[in-house]
Design an enzyme around this catalytic site. Structure first.
Site, PDB file in Angstrom:
ATOM      1  N   GLN A 295      11.443 -28.801  -6.522  1.00 33.85           N
ATOM      2  CA  GLN A 295      10.777 -28.045  -6.303  1.00 33.85           C
ATOM      3  C   GLN A 295      11.892 -27.400  -5.659  1.00 33.85           C
ATOM      4  O   GLN A 295      12.636 -27.635  -4.871  1.00 33.85           O
ATOM      5  CB  GLN A 295       9.842 -28.252  -5.402  1.00 33.85           C
ATOM      6  CG  GLN A 295       9.095 -27.280  -5.225  1.00 33.85           C
ATOM      7  CD  GLN A 295       7.540 -27.705  -3.740  1.00 33.85           C
ATOM      8  OE1 GLN A 295       7.997 -27.168  -2.654  1.00 33.85           O
ATOM      9  NE2 GLN A 295       7.241 -28.421  -4.001  1.00 33.85           N
TER      10      GLN A 295
ATOM     11  N   GLU B 147       0.095 -26.760  -1.327  1.00 38.24           N
ATOM     12  CA  GLU B 147       0.563 -27.930  -0.649  1.00 38.24           C
ATOM     13  C   GLU B 147       0.626 -28.094   0.831  1.00 38.24           C
ATOM     14  O   GLU B 147       1.173 -29.013   1.860  1.00 38.24           O
ATOM     15  CB  GLU B 147       2.451 -28.249  -1.891  1.00 38.24           C
ATOM     16  CG  GLU B 147       3.470 -27.812  -0.650  1.00 38.24           C
ATOM     17  CD  GLU B 147       4.887 -28.050  -1.125  1.00 38.24           C
ATOM     18  OE1 GLU B 147       4.704 -28.748  -1.670  1.00 38.24           O
ATOM     19  OE2 GLU B 147       5.753 -27.505  -0.814  1.00 38.24           O
TER      20      GLU B 147
ATOM     21  N   GLU C 182       8.664 -22.653  -4.413  1.00 40.25           N
ATOM     22  CA  GLU C 182       7.626 -21.871  -3.495  1.00 40.25           C
ATOM     23  C   GLU C 182       8.244 -20.997  -2.537  1.00 40.25           C
ATOM     24  O   GLU C 182       8.955 -20.954  -2.320  1.00 40.25           O
ATOM     25  CB  GLU C 182       7.395 -23.826  -2.788  1.00 40.25           C
ATOM     26  CG  GLU C 182       6.204 -23.242  -1.204  1.00 40.25           C
ATOM     27  CD  GLU C 182       6.475 -24.854  -0.494  1.00 40.25           C
ATOM     28  OE1 GLU C 182       5.993 -24.711   0.878  1.00 40.25           O
ATOM     29  OE2 GLU C 182       7.585 -25.572  -0.769  1.00 40.25           O
TER      30      GLU C 182
ATOM     31  N   HIS D 140      12.894 -24.083  -2.677  1.00 46.59           N
ATOM     32  CA  HIS D 140      12.231 -22.601  -1.887  1.00 46.59           C
ATOM     33  C   HIS D 140      13.071 -21.813  -2.733  1.00 46.59           C
ATOM     34  O   HIS D 140      14.730 -21.422  -2.086  1.00 46.59           O
ATOM     35  CB  HIS D 140      12.704 -23.063  -0.263  1.00 46.59           C
ATOM     36  CG  HIS D 140      11.956 -24.093   0.506  1.00 46.59           C
ATOM     37  ND1 HIS D 140      12.388 -24.876   1.669  1.00 46.59           N
ATOM     38  CD2 HIS D 140      10.714 -24.733   0.334  1.00 46.59           C
ATOM     39  CE1 HIS D 140      11.244 -25.712   1.682  1.00 46.59           C
ATOM     40  NE2 HIS D 140      10.472 -25.874   0.715  1.00 46.59           N
TER      41      HIS D 140
ATOM     42  N   GLN E  60       2.744 -34.500  -0.389  1.00 43.83           N
ATOM     43  CA  GLN E  60       4.093 -33.659  -0.553  1.00 43.83           C
ATOM     44  C   GLN E  60       4.742 -35.127   0.909  1.00 43.83           C
ATOM     45  O   GLN E  60       3.933 -34.141   2.536  1.00 43.83           O
ATOM     46  CB  GLN E  60       4.350 -32.756   0.095  1.00 43.83           C
ATOM     47  CG  GLN E  60       5.637 -32.050   0.678  1.00 43.83           C
ATOM     48  CD  GLN E  60       5.474 -30.172   1.214  1.00 43.83           C
ATOM     49  OE1 GLN E  60       6.701 -29.954   1.322  1.00 43.83           O
ATOM     50  NE2 GLN E  60       4.421 -29.639   1.808  1.00 43.83           N
TER      51      GLN E  60
ATOM     52  N   ASP F 271      13.934 -32.169   2.469  1.00 42.71           N
ATOM     53  CA  ASP F 271      13.951 -30.335   2.464  1.00 42.71           C
ATOM     54  C   ASP F 271      14.641 -29.950   3.345  1.00 42.71           C
ATOM     55  O   ASP F 271      15.757 -29.191   3.556  1.00 42.71           O
ATOM     56  CB  ASP F 271      12.165 -29.999   1.474  1.00 42.71           C
ATOM     57  CG  ASP F 271      11.277 -30.563   3.091  1.00 42.71           C
ATOM     58  OD1 ASP F 271      11.777 -31.367   3.268  1.00 42.71           O
ATOM     59  OD2 ASP F 271      10.633 -29.797   2.712  1.00 42.71           O
TER      60      ASP F 271
ATOM     61  N   SER G 200      10.732 -31.683  -2.396  1.00 41.29           N
ATOM     62  CA  SER G 200       9.559 -30.404  -2.431  1.00 41.29           C
ATOM     63  C   SER G 200      10.199 -29.199  -1.418  1.00 41.29           C
ATOM     64  O   SER G 200       9.540 -29.073  -0.552  1.00 41.29           O
ATOM     65  CB  SER G 200       8.963 -31.464  -1.321  1.00 41.29           C
ATOM     66  OG  SER G 200       9.084 -31.973  -0.454  1.00 41.29           O
TER      67      SER G 200
END
Length: 553
Positions: A141, A221, A170, A143, A296, A335, A362
């Site tokens: 995933q 999330e 995200e 950012h 998460q 992350d 994440s």
């Protein structure tokens, strides 16, 4: 005289990090606090009357919620009586199927599950993660944010992130009122990059739900849960209110997972003297009990706390494993930045990278670190080549693929033009050709021309008032000639009504086929089982642009 070697060591980046000794009384201990309860459970007439050393009359609200909804009671007493070392060995044993282990792990109490993982080394936990991950194939995933909340750059960066292989993208905001623009931008950009990528905009929960219900996002999330009653109440929440919010998302076809992580309770001053991992186990049981398909976790926003104490990074891996033992999707953090040391940040990630998790990061920062509004990431856009080469070195699938510069430029340009068309068709603010050109080649917001933020904020507010939906976005794209992107968004909206991607660990491939723990369960049982990199996938992973053909030299 001073040692020259120790002077050199003192100047190393790792010595800019903060470290503390353990202080169990206030929760500054990663695992096995002397104040952690011993495992116990008693069930009478289908009701838990004792849980981890507490009688029901002594339960706090987390105990009550977990006891009533979070534990498989049929065999709970038997599992609690089993030797924790035997259970730990079953997690690692390739001859014991995941399906059998889950029947035991979901019957454990928080104290029992913490005790079991405490019997394992980091290597053994990694072996267990390989088997216990819910979905067979790993993913990643991204950012996608920028400090100027520039929508054109967001669209271009989301498109490149999708092209690189991220299954989810995200974003968040620097200014809260700009959220509709940011959600719109990454929705359009992601579907240009690769149809089927899921997107979310992490903002205040009411706004986030509103954006999702209008089809501008596809998952959420940032529904945070905590391991002590005092911290929960400090946020004006309860497990029941979080469960209600989860049902709101699910009822509108929005995939969602909860968020938690070791260290949050001690950071907020209410750890009750318990270890960070035990409190995180309680969070995972609340997540399971509330009906969330996943979590998460991995310390996430408070990673600096466990990272400062002995065994803290081990505890982060342990909490990821606990999520999988409870049969939850695990987006395993990796992350937020936490160290000045490149060696240390890679070491922290390898424990999820090598065995693979549902989402290894994440929130891999698909932008420069200075543009990441999630307080910076452990990995960012400057690390794409390193990540791809580590995959190639070890022959592991970290969810990303190498791409060529011309492909990135083309997809960024198309995303910027598509968003320009949407803004024009929907009567939002202007996106100039100069902005499209800049976003096509930009590395970050420092390469972008300024926008009129006042006008953007006004238009974003009007978006909400006008109740613009994902269907309106698709129509705008179709009118402007971006039929393929419009079709992707319509297909994504249709999937909301089907609800298949609400299943545990669900993602889409580029043809919008759902890949989840239901139709692609992890069946690892030793060498040459479970997820195996196909020849076609390996050809993509090893094809880095830096490699030269020996025949050409």
């Amino acid at each position: 005289m001073k040692s020259k070697r120790f002077e050199a060591l003192a100047a190393r980046p790792v010595n800019q990090d903060g470290f503390v000794t353990e202080w169990p009384e206030v929760g500054f201990i990663a695992m096995e606090s002397p104040n952690d309860p011993a495992p116990s459970i008693k069930v009478k007439d289908g009701v838990v009357v004792e849980l981890d050393g507490k009688l029901r009359s002594q339960f706090d609200m987390l105990d009550t919620f977990i006891a009533d909804y979070g534990i498989r009671l049929e065999n709970a007493e038997q599992v609690c009586a089993m030797d924790s070392l035997q259970l730990a060995r079953m997690l690692v044993d390739i001859n014991v199927a995941r399906s059998e282990v889950v029947k035991l792990t979901t019957a454990m109490t928080p104290a029992k599950i913490t005790e079991v993982v405490g019997r394992m080394t980091v290597l053994e936990m990694m072996m267990a993660v390989t088997k216990m991950r819910a979905r067979k194939s790993p993913a990643n995933q991204a950012h996608v944010t920028n400090v100027k909340d520039n929508p054109v750059q967001l669209a271009a960066d989301a498109a490149e992130a999708a092209l690189r292989g991220f299954a989810e993208v995200e974003t968040t905001v620097g200014v809260a009122r700009i959220a509709p623009f940011n959600a719109l931008s990454i929705l359009v950009g992601s579907q240009v990059g690769r149809p089927g990528v899921l997107t979310q905009c992490a903002v205040e929960e009411a706004t986030e739900l509103q954006l999702g219900m209008r089809g501008l996002t596809a998952y959420a999330e940032t529904v945070s849960v905590y391991g002590t009653e005092a911290v929960f109440m400090d946020g004006d929440d309860t497990p029941w209110s979080k469960a209600f919010l989860a049902s709101c998302y699910a009822s509108r076809g929005l995939k969602m997972r909860f968020t938690s992580g070791t260290g949050s309770e001690v950071q907020m001053g209410y750890a009750e003297g318990k270890s960070m991992l035990y409190l995180e186990a309680r969070c995972q049981y609340v997540t399971k009990a509330a009906g969330s398909q996943g979590t998460q976790n991995g310390s996430v926003s408070c990673v600096g706390v466990p990272a400062a104490v002995p065994g803290g990074i081990r505890a982060i891996l342990a909490e990821n494993l606990i999520a999988m033992m409870l049969d939850l999707e695990c987006a395993s953090s990796n992350d937020q930045t936490f160290t000045h040391s490149d060696l240390r940040r890679v070491a922290r990630s390898l424990m999820q990278f090598v065995p693979g998790t549902d989402f290894i990061c994440s929130g891999y920062g698909a932008v420069p670190n200075y543009d990441n509004l999630f307080a910076g990431s452990n990995w960012d856009a400057d690390d794409f080549d390193d990540w791809n080469i580590i995959q190639r070195d070890l022959k592991i699938d970290g969810g990303l693929i190498p791409i060529q510069e011309d492909a990135a430029v083309a997809v960024r340009n198309k995303a910027a033009r598509a968003l320009q068309a949407v803004f024009r068709e929907l009567g939002l603010t202007d996106i100039t050709d100069a902005e499209v050109e800049a976003a096509t080649y930009a590395h970050g917001s420092q390469d972008m021309p300024p926008r009129n933020m006042v006008e953007d904020l006004k238009a974003a507010g009007e978006m909400l008032k006008r109740e613009i939906t994902g269907a309106d976005v698709a129509k705008a794209l179709s009118r402007a000639g971006f039929e393929d992107v419009a079709t992707s968004i319509v297909t994504l909206l249709k999937q909301r009504t089907a609800g298949d991607y609400l299943q545990t660990s669900a993602i889409f491939d580029s043809d919008f086929h759902v890949i989840s723990a239901v139709n692609e369960p992890n069946d690892y049982a030793g060498p040459q089982t479970g997820y195996q990199i196909s020849d076609e996938r390996w050809a993509l992973l090893k094809n880095i642009r830096q490699a030269v053909s020996p025949e050409s030299i």
